[in-house]
Design a protein around this motif. Structure first.
Motif, PDB file in Angstrom:
ATOM      1  N   VAL A 190       0.868  -1.167   0.000  1.00  0.00           N
ATOM      2  CA  VAL A 190       0.000   0.000   0.000  1.00  0.00           C
ATOM      3  C   VAL A 190       0.908   1.221   0.000  1.00  0.00           C
ATOM      4  CG1 VAL A 190      -0.232  -0.160   2.526  1.00  0.00           C
ATOM      5  CG2 VAL A 190      -1.779   1.316   1.226  1.00  0.00           C
ATOM      6  N   ALA A 211      -2.940  -1.068  -3.147  1.00  0.00           N
ATOM      7  CA  ALA A 211      -3.764   0.103  -2.800  1.00  0.00           C
ATOM      8  C   ALA A 211      -2.910   1.365  -2.828  1.00  0.00           C
ATOM      9  CB  ALA A 211      -4.396  -0.075  -1.414  1.00  0.00           C
ATOM     10  N   ALA A 225      -2.398   4.778   4.963  1.00  0.00           N
ATOM     11  CA  ALA A 225      -1.630   3.596   4.561  1.00  0.00           C
ATOM     12  C   ALA A 225      -1.307   2.721   5.769  1.00  0.00           C
ATOM     13  CB  ALA A 225      -0.344   4.040   3.858  1.00  0.00           C
ATOM     14  N   ILE A 265      -4.344   0.713   6.798  1.00  0.00           N
ATOM     15  CA  ILE A 265      -4.545  -0.424   5.902  1.00  0.00           C
ATOM     16  C   ILE A 265      -3.585  -1.555   6.273  1.00  0.00           C
ATOM     17  CG2 ILE A 265      -4.298  -1.227   3.518  1.00  0.00           C
ATOM     18  CD1 ILE A 265      -6.799   0.376   3.915  1.00  0.00           C
ATOM     19  N   LEU A 322      -0.663  -6.294   3.856  1.00  0.00           N
ATOM     20  CA  LEU A 322       0.029  -5.366   2.968  1.00  0.00           C
ATOM     21  C   LEU A 322       1.154  -4.656   3.712  1.00  0.00           C
ATOM     22  CD1 LEU A 322      -2.922  -3.713   0.999  1.00  0.00           C
ATOM     23  CD2 LEU A 322      -1.545  -5.721   0.376  1.00  0.00           C
ATOM     24  N   ALA A 331       3.194  -1.171   4.124  1.00  0.00           N
ATOM     25  CA  ALA A 331       3.086   0.270   3.872  1.00  0.00           C
ATOM     26  C   ALA A 331       4.469   0.896   3.835  1.00  0.00           C
ATOM     27  CB  ALA A 331       2.242   0.939   4.952  1.00  0.00           C
TER      28      ALA A 331
END
Length: 310
Positions: free
Chosen positions: A195, A222, A230, A233, A239, A241
């Protein structure tokens, strides 16, 4: 229209106040003959005798009487305009609103200590933070904002700058992420889902260039508008970041997350304060700049960002 000779204004003020060529000359440090010549020029400029003989002295004409207070006020105002400003700043009575344009990450990390420092020193001052939709020098040039915080660009070559701190990117993942239990190689890093943050919606950056040099490519799942988004997420997914190290200084943001160094080298982030040259000598603006610098260097000394003196 002929330009007025402002050099005549102090002489007119002295002559009308003293009612004497000799005393007016003494007041201005001139000779009596020089003041007499100046009086002749003033008579020509105003179309009035101003001072006329009465026995052994001089008396003002009605126009001179009417002008006396006005000339004194004008002379004082002109002197104030044409001399350097007072180098004293009364913070206790400073009544001014300062507008700072900065991204969400800076506001989240620095706004509270900055507002506290401003209010402690200048209780009547106010701060207004506005978002940065794009790099645009217009608001600085037009006076809509006082200071811009961010990474330097070539959008306004005349803008003054001062380094606030140096930062670098780190990877942030949720606590317990599989990458935390192994040595993170470029291959393992690139293979994870990612992300990223971009105001303009793009997804490529220096990390991708470093990976491309190794024949690798990130899988970007993303794209978010801000670093706090971020991190949120990453906290709830697998994910990875990519965020500046300064974000680690916000415990509420990093709760439930962990970070690790990138497996590839990327350029450091240089965060600066930027302002228009017309504000360079403004005492209140200078005080604001110095306050911002001191606040931004403080977390750097605590290890939350890599700081440097301007």
């Amino acid at each position: 229209m002929d330009a007025a000779d402002l050099n005549l204004l102090p002489a007119l003020d002295a002559l009308l106040a003293e009612g004497s060529v000799t005393r007016a000359a003494r007041r201005l440090g001139l000779s009596a003959s020089a003041m007499s010549r100046t009086l002749a020029r003033l008579r020509a400029a105003t179309g009035d005798p101003l001072l006329v003989r009465a026995g052994r002295g001089l008396v003002p004409t009605p126009r001179a009487v009417a002008l006396r207070d006005r000339v004194h006020t004008l002379n004082r105002e002109v002197q104030e305009v044409l001399r350097p400003p007072d180098d004293r700043l009364e913070l206790a009575t400073l009544d001014r609103t300062f507008t700072i344009r900065a991204n969400e990450g800076f506001v989240r990390l620095f706004s509270a200590p900055l507002v506290t420092a401003i209010l402690e020193a200048a209780p009547r001052a106010r701060l207004r933070f506005v978002p940065k939709p794009a790099k645009d020098a217009g608001p600085l040039r037009e006076g809509a904002i006082d200071i811009e915080i961010g990474v330097l660009g070539d959008f306004a070559p005349e803008v003054r700058t001062c380094l606030l701190f140096r930062d670098r990117f780190l990877a942030v993942v949720r606590a317990g992420h599989p990458l935390l239990s192994m040595s993170v190689t470029p291959e393992r890093y690139a293979a994870a889902g990612h992300v990223v943050v971009s105001r303009k919606g793009g997804s490529k950056g220096p990390v991708d260039e470093a990976l491309a040099a190794l024949g690798l490519r990130r899988d970007i799942v993303a794209v978010m508008p801000g670093f706090p988004d971020a991190v949120r997420i990453a906290r709830h997914t697998d994910l990875v970041a990519l965020v500046p190290r300064s974000c680690l200084g916000d415990p509420s943001l990093m709760n439930g997350c962990a970070s690790f160094e990138l497996p590839v080298a990327t350029p450091e982030i240089v965060v600066s304060a930027m302002w228009h040259p017309r504000m360079e000598a403004d005492l209140a603006h200078r005080w604001l700049r110095n306050t911002i610098m001191s606040i931004c260097h403080w977390p750097a000394q605590r290890g939350d960002a890599s700081g440097a003196e301007p």
